[in-house]
Motif scaffolding. Sequence first.
Motif, PDB file in Angstrom:
ATOM      1  N   ILE A 181      -0.318  16.883 -18.260  1.00 17.26           N
ATOM      2  CA  ILE A 181       0.967  15.946 -18.366  1.00 17.26           C
ATOM      3  C   ILE A 181       0.417  14.708 -18.178  1.00 17.26           C
ATOM      4  O   ILE A 181      -0.046  14.124 -17.154  1.00 17.26           O
ATOM      5  CB  ILE A 181       1.961  16.446 -17.268  1.00 17.26           C
ATOM      6  N   ASP A 182       0.790  13.713 -19.085  1.00 10.23           N
ATOM      7  CA  ASP A 182       0.550  12.144 -18.922  1.00 10.23           C
ATOM      8  C   ASP A 182       0.996  11.722 -17.589  1.00 10.23           C
ATOM      9  O   ASP A 182       2.508  11.729 -17.254  1.00 10.23           O
ATOM     10  CB  ASP A 182       1.257  11.429 -20.327  1.00 10.23           C
ATOM     11  N   ALA A 183       0.293  11.028 -16.702  1.00  5.09           N
ATOM     12  CA  ALA A 183       0.816  10.825 -15.383  1.00  5.09           C
ATOM     13  C   ALA A 183       1.621   9.534 -15.532  1.00  5.09           C
ATOM     14  O   ALA A 183       2.546   9.194 -14.352  1.00  5.09           O
ATOM     15  CB  ALA A 183      -0.419  10.547 -14.454  1.00  5.09           C
ATOM     16  N   HIS A 184       1.567   8.822 -16.619  1.00  6.25           N
ATOM     17  CA  HIS A 184       2.505   7.507 -16.757  1.00  6.25           C
ATOM     18  C   HIS A 184       3.883   7.875 -17.153  1.00  6.25           C
ATOM     19  O   HIS A 184       4.891   7.322 -16.677  1.00  6.25           O
ATOM     20  CB  HIS A 184       1.831   6.330 -17.383  1.00  6.25           C
ATOM     21  N   THR A 185       3.841   8.644 -18.669  1.00  2.00           N
ATOM     22  CA  THR A 185       5.072   8.733 -19.047  1.00  2.00           C
ATOM     23  C   THR A 185       5.807  10.274 -18.568  1.00  2.00           C
ATOM     24  O   THR A 185       6.955  10.240 -18.790  1.00  2.00           O
ATOM     25  CB  THR A 185       4.777   8.891 -20.513  1.00  2.00           C
ATOM     26  N   GLY A 186       5.064  11.069 -18.214  1.00  2.36           N
ATOM     27  CA  GLY A 186       5.737  12.542 -17.777  1.00  2.36           C
ATOM     28  C   GLY A 186       5.481  13.203 -19.096  1.00  2.36           C
ATOM     29  O   GLY A 186       6.071  14.417 -18.918  1.00  2.36           O
ATOM     30  N   ASP A 187       5.092  13.107 -20.182  1.00  5.87           N
ATOM     31  CA  ASP A 187       5.118  13.671 -21.501  1.00  5.87           C
ATOM     32  C   ASP A 187       3.919  14.663 -21.177  1.00  5.87           C
ATOM     33  O   ASP A 187       3.044  14.613 -20.517  1.00  5.87           O
ATOM     34  CB  ASP A 187       4.691  12.787 -22.822  1.00  5.87           C
ATOM     35  N   ILE A 188       4.458  16.052 -21.733  1.00 11.14           N
ATOM     36  CA  ILE A 188       3.404  16.920 -21.776  1.00 11.14           C
ATOM     37  C   ILE A 188       2.604  16.790 -23.155  1.00 11.14           C
ATOM     38  O   ILE A 188       2.858  16.690 -24.150  1.00 11.14           O
ATOM     39  CB  ILE A 188       4.230  18.568 -22.004  1.00 11.14           C
ATOM     40  N   LEU A 189       0.990  16.898 -22.633  1.00  6.72           N
ATOM     41  CA  LEU A 189       0.134  16.541 -23.623  1.00  6.72           C
ATOM     42  C   LEU A 189      -0.579  17.672 -24.105  1.00  6.72           C
ATOM     43  O   LEU A 189      -0.722  17.938 -25.335  1.00  6.72           O
ATOM     44  CB  LEU A 189      -1.171  15.685 -22.753  1.00  6.72           C
ATOM     45  N   GLU A 190      -0.544  18.859 -23.246  1.00  7.57           N
ATOM     46  CA  GLU A 190      -1.000  20.096 -23.646  1.00  7.57           C
ATOM     47  C   GLU A 190      -0.340  21.347 -23.089  1.00  7.57           C
ATOM     48  O   GLU A 190      -0.278  21.099 -21.778  1.00  7.57           O
ATOM     49  CB  GLU A 190      -2.381  19.997 -23.790  1.00  7.57           C
ATOM     50  N   VAL A 191      -0.322  22.285 -23.595  1.00  3.38           N
ATOM     51  CA  VAL A 191       0.065  23.790 -22.927  1.00  3.38           C
ATOM     52  C   VAL A 191      -0.783  24.822 -23.462  1.00  3.38           C
ATOM     53  O   VAL A 191      -0.615  25.084 -24.753  1.00  3.38           O
ATOM     54  CB  VAL A 191       1.753  24.120 -23.289  1.00  3.38           C
ATOM     55  N   ASP A 192      -1.567  25.298 -22.614  1.00  2.01           N
ATOM     56  CA  ASP A 192      -2.370  26.696 -22.973  1.00  2.01           C
ATOM     57  C   ASP A 192      -1.834  27.743 -22.098  1.00  2.01           C
ATOM     58  O   ASP A 192      -2.153  27.778 -20.987  1.00  2.01           O
ATOM     59  CB  ASP A 192      -3.993  26.015 -22.805  1.00  2.01           C
ATOM     60  N   HIS A 193      -1.637  28.619 -23.148  1.00  7.74           N
ATOM     61  CA  HIS A 193      -1.114  30.044 -22.623  1.00  7.74           C
ATOM     62  C   HIS A 193      -2.402  31.001 -22.740  1.00  7.74           C
ATOM     63  O   HIS A 193      -2.778  31.408 -23.665  1.00  7.74           O
ATOM     64  CB  HIS A 193      -0.158  30.685 -23.316  1.00  7.74           C
ATOM     65  N   ASP A 194      -2.834  31.593 -21.506  1.00  6.87           N
ATOM     66  CA  ASP A 194      -3.726  32.680 -21.571  1.00  6.87           C
ATOM     67  C   ASP A 194      -2.995  33.954 -21.050  1.00  6.87           C
ATOM     68  O   ASP A 194      -2.682  34.344 -19.795  1.00  6.87           O
ATOM     69  CB  ASP A 194      -4.842  32.345 -20.567  1.00  6.87           C
TER      70      ASP A 194
END
Length: 196
Positions: A181-194
């Motif tokens: 998660i981008d610490a400034h905007t709160g946008d999710i940058l990547e989600v990796d499901h294992d």
Amino acid sequence: MKRKMITGTLVSAVILGGAIGAGAMTNGFESVSLQSKSEVASITSQTVGETQKEMLSIEEAKEIAVAKYGGYVESIELERENRVQVYDIDIENDGIEYDIDLDAYTGEFLKVKEERDDDDDDKQTGENALTDDVITQDEAISIALKAAPGTVVRVELDEDDGRIKYEIEIKTTDGEADIEIDAHTGDILEVDHDRD
């Protein structure tokens, strides 16, 4: 005729006796089975004295560590060490980095390692530049849990290629999810499901 009647009575008695005996054995097996289930439940639960103890949440572990050492939490991770569940917590406070192992059930400090953070020399003095104008760790966790519901087991604030981000690991019902998660905007940058 007497012989047939005695034989018939004897056969009936054996059959009736066998049915009663089988019923008694079945009831006996059921009570053993129920006893075993309760024994297993008591063995698998974490107990202290007579009362059951619950594991501390990440937020509670963080509060305990920050209350003692101040600063801010760089990372926190739930681990198993020597058959004990511990939170491995890294705290940064005024140029000193604390590496803490906290018992995940009792909140007891099991290990504290203190060292000077030489990386801090090229950062701003006073409030750390890494934490300026970023969302809180709790806000990042909330965003991550919306993307992948489960139990948070690791949170880390990190800088990568000039971007400050939270890296969050969550245990889900079907595996693990790693979320950035981008610490400034709160946008999710990547989600990796294992998935398991």
